[in-house]
Write an enzyme that holds these catalytic residues in place. Structure first.
Site, mmCIF file in Angstrom:
data_model
loop_
_atom_site.group_PDB
_atom_site.id
_atom_site.type_symbol
_atom_site.label_atom_id
_atom_site.label_comp_id
_atom_site.label_asym_id
_atom_site.label_seq_id
_atom_site.Cartn_x
_atom_site.Cartn_y
_atom_site.Cartn_z
ATOM 1 N N HIS A 207 6.591 -1.122 3.607
ATOM 2 C CA HIS A 207 7.111 -1.870 4.695
ATOM 3 C C HIS A 207 8.682 -2.161 4.741
ATOM 4 C CE1 HIS A 207 7.702 -4.915 1.563
ATOM 5 N NE2 HIS A 207 8.325 -5.436 2.124
HETATM 6 C C1 UD1 Z 1 11.078 -9.388 4.898
HETATM 7 C C2 UD1 Z 1 12.323 -9.281 3.659
HETATM 8 C C3 UD1 Z 1 11.734 -8.177 2.527
HETATM 9 C C4 UD1 Z 1 10.458 -8.484 1.991
HETATM 10 C C5 UD1 Z 1 9.282 -8.822 3.189
HETATM 11 C C6 UD1 Z 1 7.978 -9.523 2.757
HETATM 12 C C7 UD1 Z 1 14.503 -9.612 4.457
HETATM 13 C C8 UD1 Z 1 15.758 -9.244 4.740
HETATM 14 N N1 UD1 Z 1 13.615 -8.884 3.991
HETATM 15 O O1 UD1 Z 1 10.952 -8.343 5.404
HETATM 16 O O2 UD1 Z 1 12.578 -8.232 1.413
HETATM 17 O O3 UD1 Z 1 9.951 -7.497 1.290
HETATM 18 O O4 UD1 Z 1 9.833 -9.740 3.988
HETATM 19 O O5 UD1 Z 1 7.104 -9.048 3.303
HETATM 20 O O6 UD1 Z 1 14.314 -10.855 4.283
HETATM 21 N N2 UD1 Z 1 7.009 -9.695 11.824
HETATM 22 C C9 UD1 Z 1 5.908 -10.127 12.606
HETATM 23 N N3 UD1 Z 1 5.200 -11.117 12.187
HETATM 24 C C10 UD1 Z 1 5.811 -11.929 10.898
HETATM 25 C C11 UD1 Z 1 7.084 -11.630 10.709
HETATM 26 C C12 UD1 Z 1 7.721 -10.372 11.003
HETATM 27 O O7 UD1 Z 1 5.505 -9.692 13.472
HETATM 28 O O8 UD1 Z 1 5.272 -13.045 10.885
HETATM 29 C C13 UD1 Z 1 7.739 -8.429 12.575
HETATM 30 C C14 UD1 Z 1 8.907 -8.724 13.507
HETATM 31 O O9 UD1 Z 1 8.707 -7.444 14.204
HETATM 32 C C15 UD1 Z 1 9.972 -8.568 12.605
HETATM 33 C C16 UD1 Z 1 9.769 -7.573 11.692
HETATM 34 O O10 UD1 Z 1 8.246 -7.764 11.178
HETATM 35 O O11 UD1 Z 1 11.210 -8.155 13.481
HETATM 36 C C17 UD1 Z 1 10.536 -7.578 10.225
HETATM 37 O O12 UD1 Z 1 10.511 -8.812 9.719
HETATM 38 P P1 UD1 Z 1 11.513 -9.558 8.889
HETATM 39 O O13 UD1 Z 1 11.330 -11.076 8.521
HETATM 40 O O14 UD1 Z 1 12.898 -9.440 9.507
HETATM 41 O O15 UD1 Z 1 11.523 -8.619 7.842
HETATM 42 P P2 UD1 Z 1 10.484 -8.098 6.920
HETATM 43 O O16 UD1 Z 1 10.446 -6.740 7.134
HETATM 44 O O17 UD1 Z 1 9.237 -8.952 6.983
HETATM 45 N N1 UDP Z 2 0.207 -8.724 -0.428
HETATM 46 C C1 UDP Z 2 -1.017 -9.466 0.335
HETATM 47 N N2 UDP Z 2 -1.665 -8.650 1.150
HETATM 48 C C2 UDP Z 2 -1.220 -7.463 1.662
HETATM 49 C C3 UDP Z 2 -0.147 -6.885 0.931
HETATM 50 C C4 UDP Z 2 0.484 -7.526 0.048
HETATM 51 O O1 UDP Z 2 -1.347 -10.502 -0.187
HETATM 52 O O2 UDP Z 2 -1.949 -6.902 2.551
HETATM 53 C C5 UDP Z 2 0.561 -9.330 -1.441
HETATM 54 C C6 UDP Z 2 0.821 -8.759 -2.773
HETATM 55 O O3 UDP Z 2 -0.040 -9.050 -3.547
HETATM 56 C C7 UDP Z 2 2.206 -9.227 -3.403
HETATM 57 C C8 UDP Z 2 2.850 -9.621 -2.174
HETATM 58 O O4 UDP Z 2 2.143 -9.697 -1.104
HETATM 59 O O5 UDP Z 2 1.856 -10.427 -4.127
HETATM 60 C C9 UDP Z 2 3.969 -8.592 -1.808
HETATM 61 O O6 UDP Z 2 4.864 -9.135 -0.855
HETATM 62 P P1 UDP Z 2 5.594 -7.759 0.241
HETATM 63 O O7 UDP Z 2 5.214 -6.778 -0.380
HETATM 64 O O8 UDP Z 2 5.537 -8.222 1.605
HETATM 65 O O9 UDP Z 2 6.989 -8.400 -0.476
HETATM 66 P P2 UDP Z 2 8.338 -7.800 -1.476
HETATM 67 O O10 UDP Z 2 7.282 -8.097 -2.860
HETATM 68 O O11 UDP Z 2 8.169 -6.383 -1.134
HETATM 69 O O12 UDP Z 2 9.079 -8.692 -1.259
#
Ligand code: UD1
Ligand code: UDP
Length: 365
Positions: A207
């Protein structure tokens, strides 16, 4: 003991890794408030975790949602300042490296409140990642730095942070895994629900912006996973994060056959899959840690990691997102010996954090 903690959180990993700290506050009657920035808002990334981890609903949800880094972080700052002024906590606690952490850290540092950073001292040394900036800023404006390992403590010392501000606690992800792993084994039906045709499978997540926002990189990554899956004759389960889902559609990518895409999973289902997988491919921070704790070999499809401990104990291998590299990395980790030591602590990180913040009675041994 009347310190009031304000948890500022906003994304899936923060909810999972702060849940054990909230639980300790509950158990020890430490007053707290949960402020959700609204960075994650889809049910599958947000409320499902509050429900499953039995957390109270956030006291405030700032509803910031998605946007560019500046717009998202700026809007959080504006809204957080108002709320923090109104509730006037003694301590703001943030966890990890997202934009919600950056906003929480900056907002608190400009006010008359102390700041604690859970998971302090992690570094990928790659400033192209937005998370690296967020970590560095949060660490340097915090009064309480909760480093998960000695290595992260040393990093903070090297950056000039005084030892008196640092506590090595272990990572709260161990607390979360310990609490939920057995529940996942007994309660989750995910293996049968997914109708896994074979007993052995790989689990993957991807992601991160640098992997999925670039079409050629995302295609290489999927091709590498496909190659590896065919070579080892396994299926791959891929719960797709909304960012990646959006890119798959935009780029018109058909995910190759051995990779089975599913919606993002609840924590117990995901933990169950992690535990049962033969190997995990990921670009997630938390998933690298969980694979290491659960004794499952991991291939991290990135150029760098801020979790070098997983590599040092032999649990994880870094592979840049290139098809041949990924297939080669998987072959190497399929031959790896498991049974490594868990470098992230004993599962009492959350207690240490709350005790450090509010000077409770000593933890009974
Ligand atoms: C964010 C964090 C990343 C973390 C991840 C956990 C930052 C810079 N990035 O990335 O470090 O690993 O969360 O999962 O803070 N979207 C949805 N629904 C939601 C949220 C997001 O559809 O509830 C979609 C939107 O299109 C959005 C995109 O995902 O533009 C990215 O969301 P964003 O919160 O900017 O960053 P993540 O990729 O989720
Ligand atoms: N996770 C979850 N469901 C999923 C994918 C991940 O519950 O489908 C959990 C996973 O066990 C871990 C956390 O989400 O605890 C990791 O989150 P993510 O990969 O979104 O963020 P990151 O750790 O890279 O910031």
């Amino acid at each position: 003991m009347s310190e009031r903690i304000a948890f500022v959180l906003g994304t899936r990993p923060e909810i999972i890794k702060l849940a054990p700290v909230v639980r300790v506050c509950e158990a020890t009657d430490v007053p707290y408030t949960i402020v959700h920035t609204g960075q994650h808002y889809s049910e599958t990334l947000d409320s499902v975790f509050f429900d499953q981890l039995e957390l109270p609903d956030p006291d405030y949800n700032l509803g910031v949602g998605s946007g560019s880094h500046g717009a998202q972080t700026g809007e959080m700052l504006i809204r957080l300042e108002r709320i923090l002024e109104a509730i006037s906590p003694d301590i703001v606690l943030v966890q990890g490296d997202t934009n919600s952490v950056l906003a929480g850290a900056i907002a608190a540092s400009k006010m008359d409140t102390e700041l604690g950073h859970v998971e302090a001292g992690l570094r990928s040394f790659d400033r192209r990642m937005p998370e690296e900036t967020n970590r560095v800023v949060a660490d340097h404006v915090s009064q309480y730095l909760f480093a998960p390992t000695e290595q992260s403590r040393r990093q903070l010392l090297e950056e000039g942070i005084h030892d008196s501000r640092i506590t090595v606690t272990g990572n709260t992800v161990v607390d979360a895994v310990n609490r939920n792993r057995e529940l996942a084994r007994t309660k989750s039906n995910v293996l049968s629900d997914l109708g896994l045709r074979r007993t052995s499978f790989f689990l993957m997540t991807a992601h991160r912006a640098e992997n999925v926002d670039d079409e050629a990189t995302f295609r290489q990554l999927l091709e590498g996973v496909e190659l590896a899956a065919r070579e080892h004759d396994v299926e791959v389960i891929y719960p797709v994060h909304p960012r990646a889902e959006k890119r798959l559609e935009e780029f018109g990518i058909d995910v190759p056959d051995p990779i089975c895409t599913v919606e993002p999973l609840e924590y117990l289902d995901f933990l169950r899959l992690e535990s049962a997988a033969e190997l995990i491919l990921t670009d997630s921070g938390g998933v690298q840690e969980e694979a290491c704790i659960l004794d499952v070999p991991c291939v991290t499809m990135r150029d760098s990691t801020e979790r070098p401990e997983t590599i040092e104990v032999g649990a994880n291998l870094l592979c840049r997102p290139d098809a041949v590299e990924i297939a080669r990395g998987v072959a190497e980790m399929m031959d790896a010996d498991t049974g490594w030591e868990n470098p992230f602590g004993d599962g009492d990180a959350s207690e240490r954090i709350v005790h450090e913040l509010v000077e409770l009675e000593p933890i009974p041994s």
